[in-house]
Design an enzyme around this catalytic site. Structure first.
Site, PDB file in Angstrom:
ATOM      1  N   HIS A 163      -2.769 -19.510  -1.455  1.00  0.00           N
ATOM      2  CA  HIS A 163      -2.925 -19.264  -2.901  1.00  0.00           C
ATOM      3  C   HIS A 163      -3.863 -18.085  -3.165  1.00  0.00           C
ATOM      4  CE1 HIS A 163      -0.993 -23.171  -3.499  1.00  0.00           C
ATOM      5  NE2 HIS A 163      -1.821 -23.628  -2.569  1.00  0.00           N
ATOM      6  N   SER A 287      -1.476  11.015  -3.634  1.00  0.00           N
ATOM      7  CA  SER A 287      -1.518  10.998  -5.089  1.00  0.00           C
ATOM      8  C   SER A 287      -1.611  12.437  -5.588  1.00  0.00           C
ATOM      9  CB  SER A 287      -2.729  10.198  -5.583  1.00  0.00           C
ATOM     10  OG  SER A 287      -2.969  10.429  -6.965  1.00  0.00           O
ATOM     11  N   VAL A 334      34.988  -3.333  -4.794  1.00  0.00           N
ATOM     12  CA  VAL A 334      33.727  -3.928  -4.351  1.00  0.00           C
ATOM     13  C   VAL A 334      33.494  -3.640  -2.869  1.00  0.00           C
ATOM     14  CG1 VAL A 334      32.498  -6.110  -4.005  1.00  0.00           C
ATOM     15  CG2 VAL A 334      33.764  -5.724  -6.121  1.00  0.00           C
TER      16      VAL A 334
END
Length: 449
Positions: A163, A287, A334
Protein backbone atom coordinates in the site's frame (compact mmCIF):
# COMPACT_ATOMS: atom_id res chain seq x y z
CA UNK A 1 10.08 16.85 -50.19
CA UNK A 2 9.03 15.06 -46.98
CA UNK A 3 10.87 11.77 -46.46
CA UNK A 4 8.96 8.48 -46.29
CA UNK A 5 9.65 8.21 -42.55
CA UNK A 6 8.56 11.76 -41.79
CA UNK A 7 5.43 11.37 -43.88
CA UNK A 8 4.33 8.03 -42.42
CA UNK A 9 0.84 7.93 -40.92
CA UNK A 10 1.75 5.27 -38.35
CA UNK A 11 4.70 5.71 -35.99
CA UNK A 12 5.53 2.05 -36.62
CA UNK A 13 6.28 2.97 -40.22
CA UNK A 14 7.89 6.26 -39.28
CA UNK A 15 9.54 7.06 -35.96
CA UNK A 16 9.89 3.43 -34.88
CA UNK A 17 10.42 1.80 -38.27
CA UNK A 18 13.91 0.48 -37.55
CA UNK A 19 12.95 -0.88 -34.14
CA UNK A 20 10.10 -2.99 -35.50
CA UNK A 21 11.74 -3.87 -38.82
CA UNK A 22 12.01 -7.60 -37.97
CA UNK A 23 8.21 -7.83 -37.92
CA UNK A 24 7.86 -6.48 -41.45
CA UNK A 25 9.14 -9.82 -42.72
CA UNK A 26 5.99 -11.37 -41.25
CA UNK A 27 3.24 -8.76 -41.36
CA UNK A 28 3.91 -6.52 -44.35
CA UNK A 29 1.63 -6.61 -47.40
CA UNK A 30 4.41 -8.29 -49.33
CA UNK A 31 4.75 -10.95 -46.62
CA UNK A 32 1.02 -11.66 -46.73
CA UNK A 33 0.99 -11.95 -50.52
CA UNK A 34 4.04 -14.21 -50.52
CA UNK A 35 2.42 -16.46 -47.94
CA UNK A 36 -0.75 -16.70 -50.00
CA UNK A 37 1.15 -17.48 -53.19
CA UNK A 38 3.28 -20.06 -51.45
CA UNK A 39 0.20 -21.82 -50.08
CA UNK A 40 -1.57 -21.78 -53.46
CA UNK A 41 1.53 -23.29 -55.02
CA UNK A 42 1.89 -25.91 -52.28
CA UNK A 43 -1.79 -26.88 -52.66
CA UNK A 44 -1.32 -27.23 -56.41
CA UNK A 45 1.66 -29.53 -55.82
CA UNK A 46 -0.48 -31.61 -53.46
CA UNK A 47 -3.27 -31.95 -56.02
CA UNK A 48 -1.13 -32.68 -59.06
CA UNK A 49 -0.43 -36.37 -58.35
CA UNK A 50 -4.02 -36.91 -57.20
CA UNK A 51 -5.12 -35.88 -60.67
CA UNK A 52 -2.50 -38.08 -62.40
CA UNK A 53 -0.12 -35.22 -63.10
CA UNK A 54 3.24 -36.56 -62.00
CA UNK A 55 5.69 -36.31 -64.90
CA UNK A 56 9.11 -35.56 -63.46
CA UNK A 57 10.09 -32.97 -66.06
CA UNK A 58 6.88 -31.02 -65.57
CA UNK A 59 7.07 -31.27 -61.78
CA UNK A 60 10.56 -29.80 -62.03
CA UNK A 61 9.05 -26.86 -63.91
CA UNK A 62 6.45 -26.48 -61.16
CA UNK A 63 9.18 -26.45 -58.54
CA UNK A 64 10.96 -23.68 -60.46
CA UNK A 65 8.23 -21.16 -59.64
CA UNK A 66 9.67 -18.63 -57.20
CA UNK A 67 7.55 -16.72 -54.72
CA UNK A 68 9.48 -13.57 -53.83
CA UNK A 69 9.01 -9.80 -53.60
CA UNK A 70 8.89 -9.54 -57.36
CA UNK A 71 6.05 -12.05 -57.41
CA UNK A 72 4.28 -10.07 -54.70
CA UNK A 73 4.59 -6.89 -56.75
CA UNK A 74 3.19 -8.63 -59.82
CA UNK A 75 0.26 -10.00 -57.81
CA UNK A 76 -0.45 -6.58 -56.35
CA UNK A 77 -0.55 -5.17 -59.88
CA UNK A 78 -3.13 -7.81 -60.92
CA UNK A 79 -5.22 -6.88 -57.87
CA UNK A 80 -5.71 -3.40 -59.32
CA UNK A 81 -7.95 -5.08 -61.89
CA UNK A 82 -9.50 -7.91 -59.88
CA UNK A 83 -10.00 -5.85 -56.74
CA UNK A 84 -9.76 -9.23 -55.00
CA UNK A 85 -6.47 -10.06 -53.35
CA UNK A 86 -6.66 -13.87 -53.35
CA UNK A 87 -8.04 -14.09 -56.89
CA UNK A 88 -5.06 -12.02 -57.98
CA UNK A 89 -2.78 -14.73 -56.57
CA UNK A 90 -4.67 -17.39 -58.52
CA UNK A 91 -4.38 -15.41 -61.77
CA UNK A 92 -0.66 -14.85 -61.21
CA UNK A 93 -0.10 -18.56 -60.66
CA UNK A 94 -2.17 -19.46 -63.72
CA UNK A 95 -0.07 -17.09 -65.82
CA UNK A 96 3.14 -18.66 -64.53
CA UNK A 97 1.82 -22.12 -65.43
CA UNK A 98 1.01 -20.95 -68.93
CA UNK A 99 4.49 -19.48 -69.31
CA UNK A 100 5.96 -22.84 -68.28
CA UNK A 101 3.61 -24.70 -70.66
CA UNK A 102 1.85 -26.42 -67.82
CA UNK A 103 -1.60 -25.38 -68.98
CA UNK A 104 -3.22 -28.67 -68.02
CA UNK A 105 -2.53 -27.71 -64.39
CA UNK A 106 -4.36 -24.38 -64.65
CA UNK A 107 -7.78 -25.82 -63.67
CA UNK A 108 -6.24 -27.09 -60.42
CA UNK A 109 -5.18 -23.65 -59.21
CA UNK A 110 -7.30 -22.70 -56.18
CA UNK A 111 -9.17 -26.00 -56.65
CA UNK A 112 -11.94 -26.48 -54.08
CA UNK A 113 -10.79 -23.42 -52.17
CA UNK A 114 -12.51 -20.44 -50.73
CA UNK A 115 -10.28 -17.42 -50.18
CA UNK A 116 -10.13 -18.14 -46.49
CA UNK A 117 -8.66 -21.59 -47.04
CA UNK A 118 -5.62 -19.70 -48.28
CA UNK A 119 -5.84 -16.73 -45.94
CA UNK A 120 -6.24 -18.62 -42.67
CA UNK A 121 -3.12 -20.69 -43.31
CA UNK A 122 -1.20 -17.60 -44.42
CA UNK A 123 -2.25 -15.71 -41.30
CA UNK A 124 -1.37 -18.56 -38.94
CA UNK A 125 2.04 -18.96 -40.57
CA UNK A 126 2.72 -15.22 -40.36
CA UNK A 127 1.84 -15.11 -36.66
CA UNK A 128 3.81 -18.27 -35.92
CA UNK A 129 6.86 -16.94 -37.75
CA UNK A 130 6.71 -13.66 -35.86
CA UNK A 131 6.45 -15.49 -32.54
CA UNK A 132 9.31 -17.88 -33.24
CA UNK A 133 11.74 -15.49 -34.91
CA UNK A 134 11.10 -12.20 -33.11
CA UNK A 135 8.73 -12.19 -30.15
CA UNK A 136 9.88 -15.29 -28.24
CA UNK A 137 13.58 -14.31 -28.43
CA UNK A 138 12.73 -10.77 -27.27
CA UNK A 139 10.77 -12.07 -24.30
CA UNK A 140 13.51 -14.58 -23.50
CA UNK A 141 16.01 -11.69 -23.36
CA UNK A 142 13.87 -9.90 -20.78
CA UNK A 143 13.49 -13.02 -18.64
CA UNK A 144 17.23 -13.66 -18.86
CA UNK A 145 17.96 -10.07 -17.75
CA UNK A 146 15.53 -10.43 -14.84
CA UNK A 147 17.16 -13.68 -13.75
CA UNK A 148 20.61 -12.14 -13.92
CA UNK A 149 19.41 -9.29 -11.73
CA UNK A 150 17.75 -11.77 -9.39
CA UNK A 151 21.03 -13.60 -8.95
CA UNK A 152 23.20 -10.48 -8.67
CA UNK A 153 20.91 -8.80 -6.13
CA UNK A 154 19.67 -11.93 -4.37
CA UNK A 155 21.01 -10.96 -0.95
CA UNK A 156 20.56 -7.17 -1.12
CA UNK A 157 17.86 -6.29 1.45
CA UNK A 158 15.18 -3.81 0.46
CA UNK A 159 12.30 -2.32 2.39
CA UNK A 160 9.10 -3.68 0.90
CA UNK A 161 6.14 -1.37 0.52
CA UNK A 162 2.62 -2.68 0.72
CA UNK A 163 0.00 0.00 0.00
CA UNK A 164 3.01 2.27 -0.54
CA UNK A 165 3.93 2.07 3.16
CA UNK A 166 6.99 0.47 4.80
CA UNK A 167 6.48 -3.28 5.15
CA UNK A 168 8.41 -6.46 5.94
CA UNK A 169 11.70 -6.36 3.99
CA UNK A 170 12.48 -8.41 0.92
CA UNK A 171 15.55 -8.49 -1.29
CA UNK A 172 16.00 -6.72 -4.58
CA UNK A 173 16.79 -10.03 -6.25
CA UNK A 174 13.60 -11.63 -4.99
CA UNK A 175 11.52 -8.85 -6.56
CA UNK A 176 13.23 -9.38 -9.92
CA UNK A 177 12.70 -13.12 -9.48
CA UNK A 178 8.97 -12.59 -8.96
CA UNK A 179 8.60 -11.12 -12.42
CA UNK A 180 10.82 -13.76 -14.04
CA UNK A 181 8.71 -16.46 -12.41
CA UNK A 182 5.49 -14.87 -13.67
CA UNK A 183 6.74 -14.45 -17.22
CA UNK A 184 8.45 -17.80 -17.69
CA UNK A 185 5.41 -20.11 -17.98
CA UNK A 186 3.75 -17.69 -20.37
CA UNK A 187 6.89 -17.48 -22.46
CA UNK A 188 6.92 -21.28 -22.67
CA UNK A 189 3.32 -21.32 -23.90
CA UNK A 190 4.13 -18.73 -26.56
CA UNK A 191 7.20 -20.69 -27.65
CA UNK A 192 5.21 -23.90 -28.27
CA UNK A 193 2.15 -22.20 -29.76
CA UNK A 194 0.80 -24.14 -32.74
CA UNK A 195 -2.16 -22.49 -34.42
CA UNK A 196 -4.84 -24.39 -36.37
CA UNK A 197 -5.62 -24.18 -40.06
CA UNK A 198 -8.46 -25.30 -42.33
CA UNK A 199 -8.65 -26.38 -45.98
CA UNK A 200 -12.25 -27.52 -46.38
CA UNK A 201 -14.05 -25.20 -48.78
CA UNK A 202 -16.74 -22.57 -48.75
CA UNK A 203 -18.54 -23.55 -45.54
CA UNK A 204 -16.24 -26.23 -44.14
CA UNK A 205 -17.96 -29.32 -45.60
CA UNK A 206 -15.89 -30.16 -48.72
CA UNK A 207 -19.06 -29.64 -50.79
CA UNK A 208 -17.39 -29.00 -54.14
CA UNK A 209 -14.59 -31.49 -53.48
CA UNK A 210 -17.02 -34.37 -53.03
CA UNK A 211 -19.01 -33.54 -56.15
CA UNK A 212 -15.84 -33.29 -58.24
CA UNK A 213 -13.95 -36.30 -56.84
CA UNK A 214 -15.93 -38.40 -54.38
CA UNK A 215 -13.28 -41.12 -54.60
CA UNK A 216 -10.72 -39.06 -52.68
CA UNK A 217 -10.47 -38.83 -48.89
CA UNK A 218 -10.58 -35.03 -48.75
CA UNK A 219 -10.45 -34.64 -44.94
CA UNK A 220 -7.28 -36.76 -44.86
CA UNK A 221 -5.78 -34.81 -47.76
CA UNK A 222 -6.62 -31.51 -46.09
CA UNK A 223 -5.22 -32.64 -42.74
CA UNK A 224 -1.95 -33.77 -44.30
CA UNK A 225 -1.65 -30.50 -46.19
CA UNK A 226 -2.40 -28.25 -43.20
CA UNK A 227 0.07 -30.12 -41.02
CA UNK A 228 2.70 -29.82 -43.76
CA UNK A 229 2.39 -26.05 -43.28
CA UNK A 230 3.39 -26.38 -39.62
CA UNK A 231 -0.16 -26.00 -38.27
CA UNK A 232 -2.71 -28.09 -36.41
CA UNK A 233 -5.64 -29.31 -38.44
CA UNK A 234 -9.04 -27.73 -37.74
CA UNK A 235 -11.64 -30.35 -38.67
CA UNK A 236 -14.79 -28.37 -37.84
CA UNK A 237 -15.15 -24.87 -39.25
CA UNK A 238 -17.47 -22.64 -41.22
CA UNK A 239 -16.01 -20.69 -44.12
CA UNK A 240 -13.41 -19.42 -41.66
CA UNK A 241 -11.30 -21.05 -39.00
CA UNK A 242 -13.03 -19.66 -35.89
CA UNK A 243 -10.00 -17.88 -34.37
CA UNK A 244 -10.48 -19.31 -30.88
CA UNK A 245 -6.83 -20.33 -30.61
CA UNK A 246 -5.72 -17.01 -32.04
CA UNK A 247 -7.86 -15.20 -29.46
CA UNK A 248 -6.25 -17.30 -26.72
CA UNK A 249 -2.81 -16.33 -28.03
CA UNK A 250 -3.72 -12.65 -27.99
CA UNK A 251 -4.93 -13.08 -24.41
CA UNK A 252 -1.60 -14.67 -23.54
CA UNK A 253 0.37 -11.81 -25.11
CA UNK A 254 -1.89 -9.34 -23.35
CA UNK A 255 -1.15 -11.11 -20.05
CA UNK A 256 2.59 -10.88 -20.65
CA UNK A 257 2.18 -7.18 -21.35
CA UNK A 258 0.21 -6.66 -18.13
CA UNK A 259 2.98 -8.33 -16.12
CA UNK A 260 5.54 -6.08 -17.79
CA UNK A 261 3.34 -3.05 -17.19
CA UNK A 262 3.37 -3.97 -13.50
CA UNK A 263 7.14 -4.26 -13.65
CA UNK A 264 7.55 -0.90 -15.40
CA UNK A 265 5.47 0.88 -12.80
CA UNK A 266 7.43 -0.75 -9.98
CA UNK A 267 10.73 0.27 -11.56
CA UNK A 268 9.43 3.80 -12.13
CA UNK A 269 8.63 3.99 -8.41
CA UNK A 270 11.96 2.52 -7.31
CA UNK A 271 13.78 5.04 -9.48
CA UNK A 272 11.72 7.81 -7.88
CA UNK A 273 12.81 6.50 -4.44
CA UNK A 274 16.46 6.49 -5.62
CA UNK A 275 16.71 2.73 -5.12
CA UNK A 276 18.07 2.69 -8.67
CA UNK A 277 20.22 5.26 -10.43
CA UNK A 278 19.92 5.69 -14.19
CA UNK A 279 23.06 5.97 -16.24
CA UNK A 280 23.47 9.28 -18.05
CA UNK A 281 23.68 8.95 -21.83
CA UNK A 282 25.95 11.44 -23.58
CA UNK A 283 23.98 13.96 -25.60
CA UNK A 284 20.62 12.89 -24.20
CA UNK A 285 18.26 15.59 -22.88
CA UNK A 286 15.88 14.83 -20.02
CA UNK A 287 14.00 18.10 -19.98
CA UNK A 288 13.86 21.13 -22.25
CA UNK A 289 14.13 23.40 -19.23
CA UNK A 290 15.64 21.37 -16.34
CA UNK A 291 19.15 20.32 -17.35
CA UNK A 292 19.67 17.95 -14.43
CA UNK A 293 16.93 15.48 -15.32
CA UNK A 294 17.34 11.84 -16.28
CA UNK A 295 13.82 10.61 -16.78
CA UNK A 296 12.79 6.91 -16.72
CA UNK A 297 11.74 7.22 -20.35
CA UNK A 298 12.25 3.57 -21.28
CA UNK A 299 9.83 2.30 -18.67
CA UNK A 300 7.39 5.08 -19.53
CA UNK A 301 7.68 4.32 -23.24
CA UNK A 302 7.04 0.64 -22.55
CA UNK A 303 3.97 1.50 -20.49
CA UNK A 304 2.49 3.60 -23.29
CA UNK A 305 3.11 1.01 -26.00
CA UNK A 306 1.67 -1.75 -23.84
CA UNK A 307 -1.52 0.29 -23.56
CA UNK A 308 -1.85 0.58 -27.33
CA UNK A 309 -1.00 -3.09 -27.94
CA UNK A 310 -3.35 -4.39 -25.28
CA UNK A 311 -6.24 -2.28 -26.52
CA UNK A 312 -5.81 -4.00 -29.90
CA UNK A 313 -5.30 -7.46 -28.41
CA UNK A 314 -8.47 -7.05 -26.36
CA UNK A 315 -10.44 -6.04 -29.43
CA UNK A 316 -9.03 -8.95 -31.43
CA UNK A 317 -9.94 -11.46 -28.71
CA UNK A 318 -13.47 -10.08 -28.35
CA UNK A 319 -14.22 -9.59 -32.03
CA UNK A 320 -12.55 -12.34 -34.05
CA UNK A 321 -14.28 -15.46 -32.62
CA UNK A 322 -17.68 -13.92 -33.42
CA UNK A 323 -18.90 -14.23 -37.03
CA UNK A 324 -22.48 -14.06 -38.28
CA UNK A 325 -23.68 -17.47 -39.44
CA UNK A 326 -21.11 -19.13 -41.69
CA UNK A 327 -19.02 -15.97 -42.28
CA UNK A 328 -19.10 -12.22 -42.35
CA UNK A 329 -16.31 -9.94 -43.52
CA UNK A 330 -15.86 -7.82 -40.40
CA UNK A 331 -12.81 -9.85 -39.40
CA UNK A 332 -10.83 -9.04 -42.54
CA UNK A 333 -9.89 -5.44 -41.82
CA UNK A 334 -9.31 -6.24 -38.15
CA UNK A 335 -6.79 -8.96 -38.99
CA UNK A 336 -4.68 -6.48 -40.95
CA UNK A 337 -3.85 -4.79 -37.65
CA UNK A 338 -2.27 -7.81 -35.96
CA UNK A 339 1.16 -6.58 -37.04
CA UNK A 340 0.41 -3.24 -35.39
CA UNK A 341 -0.32 -4.92 -32.03
CA UNK A 342 2.84 -7.01 -32.36
CA UNK A 343 4.79 -3.88 -33.30
CA UNK A 344 3.76 -1.93 -30.21
CA UNK A 345 4.42 -5.00 -28.09
CA UNK A 346 7.93 -5.38 -29.52
CA UNK A 347 8.57 -1.67 -28.89
CA UNK A 348 7.48 -2.13 -25.28
CA UNK A 349 9.61 -5.22 -24.72
CA UNK A 350 12.66 -3.55 -26.26
CA UNK A 351 12.15 -0.53 -24.00
CA UNK A 352 11.87 -2.73 -20.90
CA UNK A 353 15.19 -4.35 -21.73
CA UNK A 354 16.85 -0.98 -22.36
CA UNK A 355 15.52 0.34 -19.09
CA UNK A 356 16.85 -2.67 -17.21
CA UNK A 357 20.28 -2.32 -18.77
CA UNK A 358 20.43 1.34 -17.82
CA UNK A 359 19.79 1.17 -14.05
CA UNK A 360 22.32 0.64 -11.27
CA UNK A 361 21.47 -0.31 -7.71
CA UNK A 362 21.86 2.47 -5.12
CA UNK A 363 22.78 0.32 -2.14
CA UNK A 364 23.33 3.17 0.30
CA UNK A 365 19.80 4.49 -0.14
CA UNK A 366 18.42 0.99 0.37
CA UNK A 367 20.40 0.56 3.57
CA UNK A 368 19.39 3.98 4.87
CA UNK A 369 15.74 3.24 4.17
CA UNK A 370 15.91 0.01 6.13
CA UNK A 371 17.67 1.65 9.05
CA UNK A 372 15.00 4.33 9.22
CA UNK A 373 12.14 1.84 9.56
CA UNK A 374 12.66 -0.43 12.54
CA UNK A 375 8.90 -0.57 13.03
CA UNK A 376 8.72 -3.24 10.32
CA UNK A 377 10.03 -5.70 12.92
CA UNK A 378 6.76 -5.39 14.82
CA UNK A 379 5.45 -8.30 12.76
CA UNK A 380 8.33 -10.49 13.91
CA UNK A 381 7.92 -9.53 17.56
CA UNK A 382 4.19 -10.19 17.75
CA UNK A 383 4.61 -13.51 15.90
CA UNK A 384 7.29 -14.69 18.35
CA UNK A 385 5.01 -13.78 21.28
CA UNK A 386 2.27 -15.91 19.69
CA UNK A 387 4.67 -18.80 19.04
CA UNK A 388 5.76 -18.75 22.70
CA UNK A 389 2.16 -18.45 23.90
CA UNK A 390 3.32 -15.49 25.94
CA UNK A 391 0.08 -13.55 25.78
CA UNK A 392 -3.18 -13.55 23.86
CA UNK A 393 -3.02 -9.94 22.75
CA UNK A 394 0.34 -9.90 20.99
CA UNK A 395 -0.96 -8.14 17.89
CA UNK A 396 -2.70 -5.46 19.94
CA UNK A 397 0.44 -4.83 22.02
CA UNK A 398 2.55 -4.25 18.94
CA UNK A 399 -0.16 -2.21 17.27
CA UNK A 400 -0.29 0.16 20.25
CA UNK A 401 3.51 0.32 20.35
CA UNK A 402 4.25 0.88 16.68
CA UNK A 403 1.27 2.07 14.63
CA UNK A 404 1.86 5.61 13.46
CA UNK A 405 4.83 5.96 15.81
CA UNK A 406 8.53 6.56 15.26
CA UNK A 407 10.39 3.37 16.14
CA UNK A 408 14.17 3.18 16.16
CA UNK A 409 16.53 0.45 17.28
CA UNK A 410 16.80 1.63 20.90
CA UNK A 411 13.06 1.98 21.43
CA UNK A 412 12.30 -1.40 19.89
CA UNK A 413 14.97 -3.20 21.90
CA UNK A 414 13.75 -1.59 25.11
CA UNK A 415 10.29 -2.96 24.31
CA UNK A 416 11.72 -6.44 23.59
CA UNK A 417 13.58 -6.54 26.92
CA UNK A 418 10.23 -6.32 28.74
CA UNK A 419 8.55 -9.16 26.86
CA UNK A 420 7.53 -12.31 28.79
CA UNK A 421 9.27 -14.64 26.31
CA UNK A 422 12.11 -17.11 26.68
CA UNK A 423 15.70 -15.92 26.80
CA UNK A 424 16.38 -17.62 23.47
CA UNK A 425 13.47 -15.88 21.77
CA UNK A 426 14.45 -12.58 23.31
CA UNK A 427 18.03 -12.99 22.10
CA UNK A 428 16.83 -13.72 18.56
CA UNK A 429 14.65 -10.63 18.53
CA UNK A 430 17.38 -8.39 19.97
CA UNK A 431 19.80 -9.57 17.30
CA UNK A 432 17.31 -8.91 14.52
CA UNK A 433 17.63 -5.86 12.26
CA UNK A 434 15.46 -4.77 9.32
CA UNK A 435 18.17 -5.83 6.85
CA UNK A 436 18.20 -9.36 8.36
CA UNK A 437 14.43 -9.74 8.33
CA UNK A 438 14.01 -11.05 4.80
CA UNK A 439 12.92 -14.63 5.34
CA UNK A 440 14.05 -16.88 2.49
CA UNK A 441 13.95 -14.09 -0.09
CA UNK A 442 17.58 -14.63 -1.12
CA UNK A 443 17.03 -18.37 -1.62
CA UNK A 444 13.91 -17.78 -3.70
CA UNK A 445 15.79 -15.30 -5.86
CA UNK A 446 18.67 -17.71 -6.43
CA UNK A 447 16.32 -20.59 -7.23
CA UNK A 448 14.70 -18.52 -9.96
CA UNK A 449 18.04 -17.35 -11.29
Amino acid sequence: MVSILLGALSPLDGRYKQQVAPLAAHFSESALIRQRAGIELAWLKTLAPLFDFSRDTDLAKLNSIVVDDNAAAAIKDIEKTTRHDVKAVEYWLTTRLQELRLTELCPLTHFGCTSWDINNIALARMVTGALQETMSPALADIISALRQRADKCATQPMLARTHGQPASPTTVGKEFANFAARLSPRAQKIAICRLPGKMNGAVGNYNAHIVARADLDWPRIAKTFVESQGLRFASHTTQIEPYDDLADLFGLLRGVNIILLDFCRDMWGYIALDYFVQQAVAGEVGSSTMPHKINPIDFENAEGNIGVANALFSHFSDKLPVSRWQRDLSDSTVLRNIGTAFGHTLLAWSAVLRGLQRVTLNRQVLENDLDANWQVLAEAVQTVIRAENAGDNAYEQLKEFSRGATVDKERLQAFIHKLPVSDGAKARLLALTPRDYCGIAARLAQETA
